[in-house]
Design an enzyme around this catalytic site. Structure first.
Site, PDB file in Angstrom:
ATOM      1  N   ILE A  80      -6.301  -2.594   2.913  1.00  0.00           N
ATOM      2  CA  ILE A  80      -5.274  -1.603   2.280  1.00  0.00           C
ATOM      3  C   ILE A  80      -4.988  -0.832   3.715  1.00  0.00           C
ATOM      4  O   ILE A  80      -3.369  -0.359   4.135  1.00  0.00           O
ATOM      5  CB  ILE A  80      -5.608  -1.120   1.089  1.00  0.00           C
ATOM      6  CG1 ILE A  80      -6.211  -2.156   0.720  1.00  0.00           C
ATOM      7  CG2 ILE A  80      -4.796  -0.405   0.379  1.00  0.00           C
ATOM      8  CD1 ILE A  80      -5.323  -3.354   0.141  1.00  0.00           C
TER       9      ILE A  80
ATOM     10  N   ARG B   9     -10.700  17.983  -3.990  1.00  0.00           N
ATOM     11  CA  ARG B   9      -9.150  16.915  -4.539  1.00  0.00           C
ATOM     12  C   ARG B   9      -9.713  15.654  -6.011  1.00  0.00           C
ATOM     13  O   ARG B   9      -8.942  15.701  -6.885  1.00  0.00           O
ATOM     14  CB  ARG B   9      -8.873  16.498  -3.318  1.00  0.00           C
ATOM     15  CG  ARG B   9      -8.372  17.052  -2.314  1.00  0.00           C
ATOM     16  CD  ARG B   9      -7.375  16.781  -1.563  1.00  0.00           C
ATOM     17  NE  ARG B   9      -6.581  15.253  -2.548  1.00  0.00           N
ATOM     18  CZ  ARG B   9      -6.516  14.041  -2.158  1.00  0.00           C
ATOM     19  NH1 ARG B   9      -6.653  13.472  -1.007  1.00  0.00           N
ATOM     20  NH2 ARG B   9      -5.891  12.629  -2.929  1.00  0.00           N
TER      21      ARG B   9
ATOM     22  N   CYS C 286      -0.827  10.589   6.574  1.00  0.00           N
ATOM     23  CA  CYS C 286      -1.961  11.053   6.018  1.00  0.00           C
ATOM     24  C   CYS C 286      -3.369  10.321   6.979  1.00  0.00           C
ATOM     25  O   CYS C 286      -3.363   9.666   7.561  1.00  0.00           O
ATOM     26  CB  CYS C 286      -2.077  11.136   4.708  1.00  0.00           C
ATOM     27  SG  CYS C 286      -3.425   9.494   3.961  1.00  0.00           S
TER      28      CYS C 286
ATOM     29  N   LYS D  68      -8.443  10.224 -11.758  1.00  0.00           N
ATOM     30  CA  LYS D  68      -7.354  11.246 -11.447  1.00  0.00           C
ATOM     31  C   LYS D  68      -6.192  10.183 -11.586  1.00  0.00           C
ATOM     32  O   LYS D  68      -5.002  11.181 -11.533  1.00  0.00           O
ATOM     33  CB  LYS D  68      -7.911  11.285  -9.727  1.00  0.00           C
ATOM     34  CG  LYS D  68      -7.113  11.856  -8.720  1.00  0.00           C
ATOM     35  CD  LYS D  68      -7.780  12.630  -7.917  1.00  0.00           C
ATOM     36  CE  LYS D  68      -7.632  11.522  -6.324  1.00  0.00           C
ATOM     37  NZ  LYS D  68      -6.121  11.000  -5.705  1.00  0.00           N
ATOM     38  N   ASN D  69      -6.290   9.126 -10.630  1.00  0.00           N
ATOM     39  CA  ASN D  69      -5.199   7.869 -10.484  1.00  0.00           C
ATOM     40  C   ASN D  69      -4.249   7.727 -11.307  1.00  0.00           C
ATOM     41  O   ASN D  69      -3.132   7.367 -11.421  1.00  0.00           O
ATOM     42  CB  ASN D  69      -5.127   6.728  -9.645  1.00  0.00           C
ATOM     43  CG  ASN D  69      -6.018   7.424  -8.120  1.00  0.00           C
ATOM     44  OD1 ASN D  69      -5.805   8.707  -7.473  1.00  0.00           O
ATOM     45  ND2 ASN D  69      -6.756   6.486  -7.604  1.00  0.00           N
TER      46      ASN D  69
ATOM     47  N   ARG E 129      -0.334  13.563  -1.798  1.00  0.00           N
ATOM     48  CA  ARG E 129       1.446  12.657  -2.150  1.00  0.00           C
ATOM     49  C   ARG E 129       1.645  12.248  -3.452  1.00  0.00           C
ATOM     50  O   ARG E 129       2.766  12.071  -3.225  1.00  0.00           O
ATOM     51  CB  ARG E 129       0.436  11.885  -0.928  1.00  0.00           C
ATOM     52  CG  ARG E 129       0.062  11.353   0.350  1.00  0.00           C
ATOM     53  CD  ARG E 129      -0.273  11.086   1.636  1.00  0.00           C
ATOM     54  NE  ARG E 129       0.765  10.343   2.072  1.00  0.00           N
ATOM     55  CZ  ARG E 129       1.722   9.198   1.431  1.00  0.00           C
ATOM     56  NH1 ARG E 129       1.929   8.914   1.036  1.00  0.00           N
ATOM     57  NH2 ARG E 129       2.630   9.229   2.406  1.00  0.00           N
TER      58      ARG E 129
ATOM     59  N   ASP F  14     -11.046   2.887  -2.028  1.00  0.00           N
ATOM     60  CA  ASP F  14     -10.942   3.527  -2.343  1.00  0.00           C
ATOM     61  C   ASP F  14     -12.793   3.542  -2.917  1.00  0.00           C
ATOM     62  O   ASP F  14     -13.619   4.595  -3.135  1.00  0.00           O
ATOM     63  CB  ASP F  14     -10.816   4.393  -3.735  1.00  0.00           C
ATOM     64  CG  ASP F  14      -9.503   4.582  -3.931  1.00  0.00           C
ATOM     65  OD1 ASP F  14      -8.807   4.488  -2.079  1.00  0.00           O
ATOM     66  OD2 ASP F  14      -8.281   4.966  -4.801  1.00  0.00           O
TER      67      ASP F  14
ATOM     68  N   ARG G  78       1.521   5.473   5.448  1.00  0.00           N
ATOM     69  CA  ARG G  78       1.669   5.691   4.169  1.00  0.00           C
ATOM     70  C   ARG G  78       3.026   5.572   3.897  1.00  0.00           C
ATOM     71  O   ARG G  78       3.980   6.469   3.844  1.00  0.00           O
ATOM     72  CB  ARG G  78       1.100   6.944   3.327  1.00  0.00           C
ATOM     73  CG  ARG G  78      -1.040   6.500   3.292  1.00  0.00           C
ATOM     74  CD  ARG G  78      -1.265   7.441   2.653  1.00  0.00           C
ATOM     75  NE  ARG G  78      -1.699   7.203   1.510  1.00  0.00           N
ATOM     76  CZ  ARG G  78      -1.905   8.120   0.583  1.00  0.00           C
ATOM     77  NH1 ARG G  78      -2.908   8.661   0.848  1.00  0.00           N
ATOM     78  NH2 ARG G  78      -2.183   7.217  -0.479  1.00  0.00           N
TER      79      ARG G  78
HETATM   80  C1  UD1 Z   1      -3.267   4.350  -4.741  1.00  0.00           C
HETATM   81  C2  UD1 Z   1      -4.458   5.575  -4.830  1.00  0.00           C
HETATM   82  C3  UD1 Z   1      -5.263   5.679  -3.937  1.00  0.00           C
HETATM   83  C4  UD1 Z   1      -5.825   3.950  -2.763  1.00  0.00           C
HETATM   84  C5  UD1 Z   1      -4.173   3.053  -3.713  1.00  0.00           C
HETATM   85  C6  UD1 Z   1      -4.811   1.513  -2.797  1.00  0.00           C
HETATM   86  C7  UD1 Z   1      -3.226   7.255  -6.431  1.00  0.00           C
HETATM   87  C8  UD1 Z   1      -2.980   8.021  -6.280  1.00  0.00           C
HETATM   88  N1  UD1 Z   1      -3.503   6.945  -5.483  1.00  0.00           N
HETATM   89  O1  UD1 Z   1      -2.031   5.053  -3.814  1.00  0.00           O
HETATM   90  O2  UD1 Z   1      -6.530   6.632  -3.113  1.00  0.00           O
HETATM   91  O3  UD1 Z   1      -6.028   3.894  -1.893  1.00  0.00           O
HETATM   92  O4  UD1 Z   1      -3.280   3.188  -4.174  1.00  0.00           O
HETATM   93  O5  UD1 Z   1      -5.385   1.424  -4.207  1.00  0.00           O
HETATM   94  O6  UD1 Z   1      -2.938   6.288  -7.160  1.00  0.00           O
HETATM   95  N2  UD1 Z   1       2.803   0.498   0.919  1.00  0.00           N
HETATM   96  C9  UD1 Z   1       4.405  -0.608   1.499  1.00  0.00           C
HETATM   97  N3  UD1 Z   1       5.335   0.620   1.350  1.00  0.00           N
HETATM   98  C10 UD1 Z   1       5.204   1.366   0.164  1.00  0.00           C
HETATM   99  C11 UD1 Z   1       4.069   1.327  -0.235  1.00  0.00           C
HETATM  100  C12 UD1 Z   1       3.299   1.557  -0.232  1.00  0.00           C
HETATM  101  O7  UD1 Z   1       3.633  -0.502   2.785  1.00  0.00           O
HETATM  102  O8  UD1 Z   1       6.294   1.754   0.167  1.00  0.00           O
HETATM  103  C13 UD1 Z   1       1.348   0.081   1.709  1.00  0.00           C
HETATM  104  C14 UD1 Z   1       0.478   0.913   2.077  1.00  0.00           C
HETATM  105  O9  UD1 Z   1       0.992   0.966   3.731  1.00  0.00           O
HETATM  106  C15 UD1 Z   1      -0.328   0.599   2.074  1.00  0.00           C
HETATM  107  C16 UD1 Z   1      -0.513  -0.483   0.885  1.00  0.00           C
HETATM  108  O10 UD1 Z   1       1.203  -0.719   0.322  1.00  0.00           O
HETATM  109  O11 UD1 Z   1      -0.765  -0.730   2.795  1.00  0.00           O
HETATM  110  C17 UD1 Z   1      -0.358   0.096  -0.893  1.00  0.00           C
HETATM  111  O12 UD1 Z   1      -0.568   1.620  -0.966  1.00  0.00           O
HETATM  112  P1  UD1 Z   1      -0.343   2.013  -2.320  1.00  0.00           P
HETATM  113  O13 UD1 Z   1      -1.109   1.443  -3.651  1.00  0.00           O
HETATM  114  O14 UD1 Z   1       1.419   2.676  -2.307  1.00  0.00           O
HETATM  115  O15 UD1 Z   1      -1.335   2.799  -2.683  1.00  0.00           O
HETATM  116  P2  UD1 Z   1      -0.730   5.098  -3.161  1.00  0.00           P
HETATM  117  O16 UD1 Z   1      -0.333   4.262  -3.981  1.00  0.00           O
HETATM  118  O17 UD1 Z   1      -0.314   5.554  -2.322  1.00  0.00           O
END
Ligand code: UD1
Length: 416
Positions: free
Chosen positions: A326, A396, A116, A22-23, A92, A304, A121
């Site tokens: 995380i 999902r 969320c 999915k990701n 998202r 995850d 996020r």
């Molecule tokens: C993706 C995955 C999700 C997984 C996560 C971490 C998808 C669709 N989703 O989510 O299933 O749990 O990676 O492996 O692939 N952060 C910031 N600023 C940002 C972006 C992120 O501070 O602009 C922080 C977040 O709050 C979190 C950490 O970085 O603590 C990791 O987030 P991120 O890797 O971006 O997660 P997603 O891409 O949303």
């Protein structure tokens, strides 16, 4: 709303075919917006999230069809540059179209995704990356607008490892003039797959799978066919299903290389894990041993898989410690597991899981995708009937989960 009824206590045995990731599928589907040529994507899991991405690309004017596990895109003409709130709020990952639209058309507008259930996020790092590439970002009326005259390569450091920011910046930078470097980049298999997809289409990306990714901007991309990787989180979930039911499951088409952390931890808790090419065979033990895990970006223990792991540790022979590093609110499954007889206490981002002799079936409610997987696993182990509501979260991210579990001998039924 659909629910699952599980009659627990059966060991799962047999083979299961792991679906596409999915990701990986979501950013790759979004990345087809970078192409003015046609593209065929294979091994796309048929899930609510991939259907939402499909719909979003269509709304933007792309032509996308989704049959079986194949997505065909013809995105020469794109007429909309705005991802509407109605879709972004349901998924998202819709924010991925921002990097792709900005990269190809120098403009994009996406509804600001809210927080969320698992955490706030933020997307500040995505936006910082776009700005470094030369885009001007404004936020108005709940929408983020990115505009650029011309994107230019930049040296971008992410102060937190972010999958989403790494993927979005990669897409935005594909056509940017000169060299882009993403430092402290995410190393997840889905980032490698997105990079490999883009390279197959003609991009010049190197270093994917390490913490420094380099791109040299290109002036055009071609079309073609690509097959996405298998889902290591789905595979990990079935590995835990074998462990928690003291069963034996053969995972076919499994991404063995991406499962080191799960494999090692499962072995430490007493399961047998054998890997032969794309086959993984997991044999559970009667009572798993306790463990200590900290979730971490890849190649660490995946957040995850934290909820599923907690279900397993809830029936271990001792006390386990689980640190979630995380997502700040990713313990929504704890009270539900405790309703089934688990003994779990949380403080801040730490869960102390005292193993109990057995779980007992109970009505429980799913709060998010992986919490749902953990409740299914607990239900498979528990004595009696577990009724799991709000399973739309599971739809999902797990393709045909009840069919796959049934084929392995689980007593699970979906009720509409
Ligand atoms: C993706 C995955 C999700 C997984 C996560 C971490 C998808 C669709 N989703 O989510 O299933 O749990 O990676 O492996 O692939 N952060 C910031 N600023 C940002 C972006 C992120 O501070 O602009 C922080 C977040 O709050 C979190 C950490 O970085 O603590 C990791 O987030 P991120 O890797 O971006 O997660 P997603 O891409 O949303």
């Amino acid at each position: 709303m659909d629910k699952f009824i599980i009659e627990g206590g059966y060991s799962l045995r047999g083979a299961v075919k792991i679906s596409g990731s999915k990701n990986a599928a979501l950013p790759i589907m979004a990345a087809t917006l970078l192409l003015d040529k046609d593209c065929v994507l294979n091994n796309i899991p048929h899930l609510n999230d991939t259907l939402v991405m499909n719909k979003l690309v269509n709304i933007l004017g792309g032509k996308v069809s989704f049959e079986g596990n194949t997505v065909r895109t013809a995105n020469k003409k794109i007429k909309e540059f705005k991802a509407p709130y109605d879709l972004v709020k349901t998924m998202r990952a819709s924010v991925y179209v921002m990097g792709a639209l900005l990269g190809r058309f120098n403009k994009a507008e996406v509804a600001l995704p809210g927080g969320c259930i698992i955490g706030e996020r933020p997307i500040n790092l995505h936006l910082m990356g776009f700005e470094k590439l030369g885009a001007k970002i404004t936020i108005e009326h709940g929408y983020i607008k990115a505009r650029a005259k011309k994107l230019r390569g930049a040296d971008i450091y992410l102060d937190t490892v972010s999958v989403g920011a790494t993927a979005n910046i990669l897409m935005a930078a594909v056509y940017a003039q000169g060299e882009t470097i993403i430092r402290n980049a995410a190393q997840e298999p889905h980032i490698v797959d997105l990079s490999n997809f883009l390279n197959k289409m003609g991009a010049k990306i190197s270093g994917q799978g390490t913490n420094t990714i380099k791109l040299t901007g290109v002036t055009s991309l071609k079309g073609g066919a690509y097959s996405v990787i298998s889902d290591y989180i789905e595979a990990g979930t079935f590995m835990v299903a074998a462990a928690i039911t003291n069963g034996k499951i053969e995972l076919q088409n499994a991404p063995a290389d991406n499962l080191e952390a799960i494999k090692d931890n499962l072995k430490d808790t007493g399961s047998e894990v054998k890997i032969k090419n794309k086959l993984i065979i997991v044999k559970g033990s009667k009572i798993p041993k306790p463990s200590k895990i900290d979730t971490a970006p890849y190649p660490g223990f995946p957040t995850d898989m934290q909820a599923q792991w907690m279900a397993l540790m809830s029936v271990s022979s001792g006390t386990s410690i689980i640190n979630e590093t995380i997502w700040e609110k990713r313990f929504m499954h704890v009270p539900e597991l405790n309703r089934m007889g688990a003994d779990i206490a949380t403080k801040g981002n730490t869960a102390v899981v005292k193993g109990v002799k057995g779980l007992s079936g109970a009505p429980v409610m799913v709060s998010d995708l992986r919490a749902g997987a953990s409740l299914v696993l607990a239900g498979l182990r528990a004595k009696g009937t577990t009724e799991i509501s709000r399973i739309y979260h599971l739809d999902r991210g797990y393709e045909k989960i009840e069919k796959k579990l049934e084929a392995l001998g689980a007593k699970i039924r979906r009720f509409k």
